[in-house]
Every structure is written in C-alpha cells, then in structure tokens.
Design a protein around this motif. Sequence first.
Motif, PDB file in Angstrom:
ATOM      1  N   ALA A  99       0.829  -1.209   0.000  1.00 44.64           N
ATOM      2  CA  ALA A  99       0.000   0.000   0.000  1.00 44.64           C
ATOM      3  C   ALA A  99       0.862   1.257   0.000  1.00 44.64           C
ATOM      4  CB  ALA A  99      -0.941  -0.005   1.201  1.00 44.64           C
ATOM      5  N   LEU A 100       1.969   1.254   0.741  1.00 41.21           N
ATOM      6  CA  LEU A 100       2.858   2.409   0.763  1.00 41.21           C
ATOM      7  C   LEU A 100       3.525   2.607  -0.597  1.00 41.21           C
ATOM      8  CD1 LEU A 100       4.439   2.051   4.299  1.00 41.21           C
ATOM      9  CD2 LEU A 100       2.730   3.718   3.551  1.00 41.21           C
ATOM     10  N   HIS A 101       3.880   1.515  -1.245  1.00 38.67           N
ATOM     11  CA  HIS A 101       4.436   1.627  -2.595  1.00 38.67           C
ATOM     12  C   HIS A 101       3.417   2.236  -3.542  1.00 38.67           C
ATOM     13  CE1 HIS A 101       7.956  -1.430  -2.363  1.00 38.67           C
ATOM     14  NE2 HIS A 101       8.349  -0.209  -2.107  1.00 38.67           N
ATOM     15  N   ALA A 102       2.168   1.878  -3.397  1.00 37.65           N
ATOM     16  CA  ALA A 102       1.113   2.394  -4.272  1.00 37.65           C
ATOM     17  C   ALA A 102       0.796   3.861  -3.977  1.00 37.65           C
ATOM     18  CB  ALA A 102      -0.152   1.552  -4.121  1.00 37.65           C
ATOM     19  N   ALA A 103       1.069   4.322  -2.756  1.00 38.25           N
ATOM     20  CA  ALA A 103       0.686   5.674  -2.343  1.00 38.25           C
ATOM     21  C   ALA A 103       1.648   6.751  -2.827  1.00 38.25           C
ATOM     22  CB  ALA A 103       0.582   5.745  -0.819  1.00 38.25           C
ATOM     23  N   LEU A 115       5.300  10.025   0.800  1.00 41.67           N
ATOM     24  CA  LEU A 115       5.290   9.108   1.944  1.00 41.67           C
ATOM     25  C   LEU A 115       5.455   9.891   3.241  1.00 41.67           C
ATOM     26  CD1 LEU A 115       5.175   6.168   2.892  1.00 41.67           C
ATOM     27  CD2 LEU A 115       7.655   6.064   2.580  1.00 41.67           C
ATOM     28  N   ASP A 116       6.341  10.876   3.244  1.00 39.54           N
ATOM     29  CA  ASP A 116       6.494  11.727   4.437  1.00 39.54           C
ATOM     30  C   ASP A 116       5.173  12.392   4.792  1.00 39.54           C
ATOM     31  OD1 ASP A 116       9.188  11.048   4.383  1.00 39.54           O
ATOM     32  OD2 ASP A 116       9.838  12.995   3.601  1.00 39.54           O
ATOM     33  N   ASP A 117       4.465  12.885   3.772  1.00 38.98           N
ATOM     34  CA  ASP A 117       3.185  13.556   4.007  1.00 38.98           C
ATOM     35  C   ASP A 117       2.146  12.627   4.620  1.00 38.98           C
ATOM     36  OD1 ASP A 117       4.220  15.911   3.023  1.00 38.98           O
ATOM     37  OD2 ASP A 117       3.259  15.726   1.054  1.00 38.98           O
ATOM     38  N   LEU A 118       2.181  11.337   4.259  1.00 43.02           N
ATOM     39  CA  LEU A 118       1.225  10.376   4.832  1.00 43.02           C
ATOM     40  C   LEU A 118       1.382  10.255   6.347  1.00 43.02           C
ATOM     41  CD1 LEU A 118       1.290   7.435   2.268  1.00 43.02           C
ATOM     42  CD2 LEU A 118      -0.625   8.966   2.736  1.00 43.02           C
ATOM     43  N   PHE A 119       2.591  10.486   6.838  1.00 41.99           N
ATOM     44  CA  PHE A 119       2.864  10.325   8.261  1.00 41.99           C
ATOM     45  C   PHE A 119       2.942  11.668   8.995  1.00 41.99           C
ATOM     46  CE2 PHE A 119       3.937   6.263   6.586  1.00 41.99           C
ATOM     47  CZ  PHE A 119       3.721   5.372   7.621  1.00 41.99           C
ATOM     48  N   SER A 120       2.678  12.759   8.293  1.00 44.82           N
ATOM     49  CA  SER A 120       2.729  14.092   8.878  1.00 44.82           C
ATOM     50  C   SER A 120       1.314  14.591   9.148  1.00 44.82           C
ATOM     51  CB  SER A 120       3.443  15.056   7.928  1.00 44.82           C
ATOM     52  OG  SER A 120       4.778  14.648   7.715  1.00 44.82           O
ATOM     53  N   ALA A 121       1.184  15.454  10.127  1.00 46.27           N
ATOM     54  CA  ALA A 121      -0.103  16.066  10.460  1.00 46.27           C
ATOM     55  C   ALA A 121       0.164  17.503  10.867  1.00 46.27           C
ATOM     56  CB  ALA A 121      -0.780  15.296  11.584  1.00 46.27           C
ATOM     57  N   SER A 122      -0.881  18.277  11.048  1.00 50.27           N
ATOM     58  CA  SER A 122      -0.700  19.692  11.391  1.00 50.27           C
ATOM     59  C   SER A 122       0.207  19.836  12.616  1.00 50.27           C
ATOM     60  CB  SER A 122      -2.053  20.343  11.640  1.00 50.27           C
ATOM     61  OG  SER A 122      -2.710  19.709  12.720  1.00 50.27           O
ATOM     62  N   THR A 160       9.809  12.346   8.556  1.00 49.64           N
ATOM     63  CA  THR A 160      10.646  11.796   7.500  1.00 49.64           C
ATOM     64  C   THR A 160      10.564  10.286   7.654  1.00 49.64           C
ATOM     65  OG1 THR A 160      12.123  13.693   7.595  1.00 49.64           O
ATOM     66  CG2 THR A 160      12.967  11.711   6.533  1.00 49.64           C
ATOM     67  N   VAL A 161      10.202   9.607   6.572  1.00 50.16           N
ATOM     68  CA  VAL A 161       9.955   8.173   6.617  1.00 50.16           C
ATOM     69  C   VAL A 161      10.909   7.462   5.681  1.00 50.16           C
ATOM     70  CG1 VAL A 161       8.227   6.378   6.270  1.00 50.16           C
ATOM     71  CG2 VAL A 161       7.524   8.635   7.070  1.00 50.16           C
ATOM     72  N   ALA A 162      11.500   6.387   6.163  1.00 52.16           N
ATOM     73  CA  ALA A 162      12.325   5.516   5.336  1.00 52.16           C
ATOM     74  C   ALA A 162      11.772   4.103   5.484  1.00 52.16           C
ATOM     75  CB  ALA A 162      13.782   5.578   5.758  1.00 52.16           C
ATOM     76  N   LEU A 163      11.471   3.484   4.365  1.00 49.99           N
ATOM     77  CA  LEU A 163      10.901   2.137   4.347  1.00 49.99           C
ATOM     78  C   LEU A 163      11.967   1.156   3.887  1.00 49.99           C
ATOM     79  CD1 LEU A 163       8.486   0.083   4.239  1.00 49.99           C
ATOM     80  CD2 LEU A 163       8.131   0.864   1.890  1.00 49.99           C
ATOM     81  N   ASP A 164      12.183   0.101   4.655  1.00 51.21           N
ATOM     82  CA  ASP A 164      13.019  -1.024   4.225  1.00 51.21           C
ATOM     83  C   ASP A 164      12.050  -2.123   3.818  1.00 51.21           C
ATOM     84  OD1 ASP A 164      14.521  -3.355   3.972  1.00 51.21           O
ATOM     85  OD2 ASP A 164      15.835  -2.874   5.648  1.00 51.21           O
ATOM     86  N   PRO A 165      11.744  -2.247   2.515  1.00 51.61           N
ATOM     87  CA  PRO A 165      10.722  -3.200   2.105  1.00 51.61           C
ATOM     88  C   PRO A 165      11.094  -4.659   2.359  1.00 51.61           C
ATOM     89  CG  PRO A 165      11.738  -2.192   0.182  1.00 51.61           C
ATOM     90  CD  PRO A 165      12.290  -1.501   1.389  1.00 51.61           C
ATOM     91  N   ARG A 166      12.385  -4.982   2.334  1.00 46.37           N
ATOM     92  CA  ARG A 166      12.778  -6.376   2.582  1.00 46.37           C
ATOM     93  C   ARG A 166      12.539  -6.774   4.028  1.00 46.37           C
ATOM     94  NH1 ARG A 166      18.608  -6.819  -0.177  1.00 46.37           N
ATOM     95  NH2 ARG A 166      18.915  -5.221   1.393  1.00 46.37           N
ATOM     96  N   ILE A 205       9.491   0.327   8.885  1.00 49.87           N
ATOM     97  CA  ILE A 205       9.426   1.766   8.684  1.00 49.87           C
ATOM     98  C   ILE A 205      10.292   2.424   9.757  1.00 49.87           C
ATOM     99  CG2 ILE A 205       7.963   3.810   8.823  1.00 49.87           C
ATOM    100  CD1 ILE A 205       5.664   2.091   7.873  1.00 49.87           C
ATOM    101  N   VAL A 206      11.172   3.313   9.320  1.00 49.45           N
ATOM    102  CA  VAL A 206      11.958   4.130  10.253  1.00 49.45           C
ATOM    103  C   VAL A 206      11.372   5.533  10.144  1.00 49.45           C
ATOM    104  CG1 VAL A 206      14.233   4.984  10.871  1.00 49.45           C
ATOM    105  CG2 VAL A 206      13.989   2.695   9.882  1.00 49.45           C
ATOM    106  N   LEU A 207      10.883   6.044  11.244  1.00 44.09           N
ATOM    107  CA  LEU A 207      10.177   7.314  11.275  1.00 44.09           C
ATOM    108  C   LEU A 207      10.921   8.300  12.169  1.00 44.09           C
ATOM    109  CD1 LEU A 207       7.472   8.833  10.600  1.00 44.09           C
ATOM    110  CD2 LEU A 207       6.606   7.861  12.714  1.00 44.09           C
TER     111      LEU A 207
END
Length: 74
Positions: free
Chosen positions: A11-15, A45-52, A57-63, A67-69
């Motif tokens: 889902a994150l890849h699709a977003a 992806l950063d915006d998906l995890f951000s709010a007002s 800053t998000v880093a995804l290790d898919p293997r 998620i490193v946030l």
Amino acid sequence: MAVIPQSKVDALHAAGDLDSVQPPELVSGMRAEMPGGPFEGSPALDDLFSASGHSATVALDPRARTIVLSGLFE
C-alpha cells in the motif's frame, strides 16, 4: 521503527513514488536496531505520516518490512 505486514508495504508503494533514500539520523541507542536497508522514501510518503504541527521523515526497508520514522513536532 515498526515492522509492518507485506500488505502495508504494498500500500505504501502504491501511495507514492518511492526512490532510494538514506535513513533518518537516529539517537545512538536506536541506530543498532535499524534494519540494513536499502531504504525507500518520498515526499508523498512523508506527508502520509505528517499532520498539522508535526512533520515526519519516513524511510521504508521493504525487505525487512520496517518503517523508520523521524519526526519534528512544532
């Protein structure tokens, strides 16, 4: 950091258009817990995890399905 189901990775890849990124800088006690990468991320992806008032800053290790946030709270 959080391990997530493969369906969430998909889902994150699709977003957002994920590109290769460096993982966020973490405090020394957390660095040893970070997966090996490679990491993917994007502004979308950063915006998906951000709010007002909070930016992330998000880093995804898919293997490792991890998620490193890193956040800034204003």
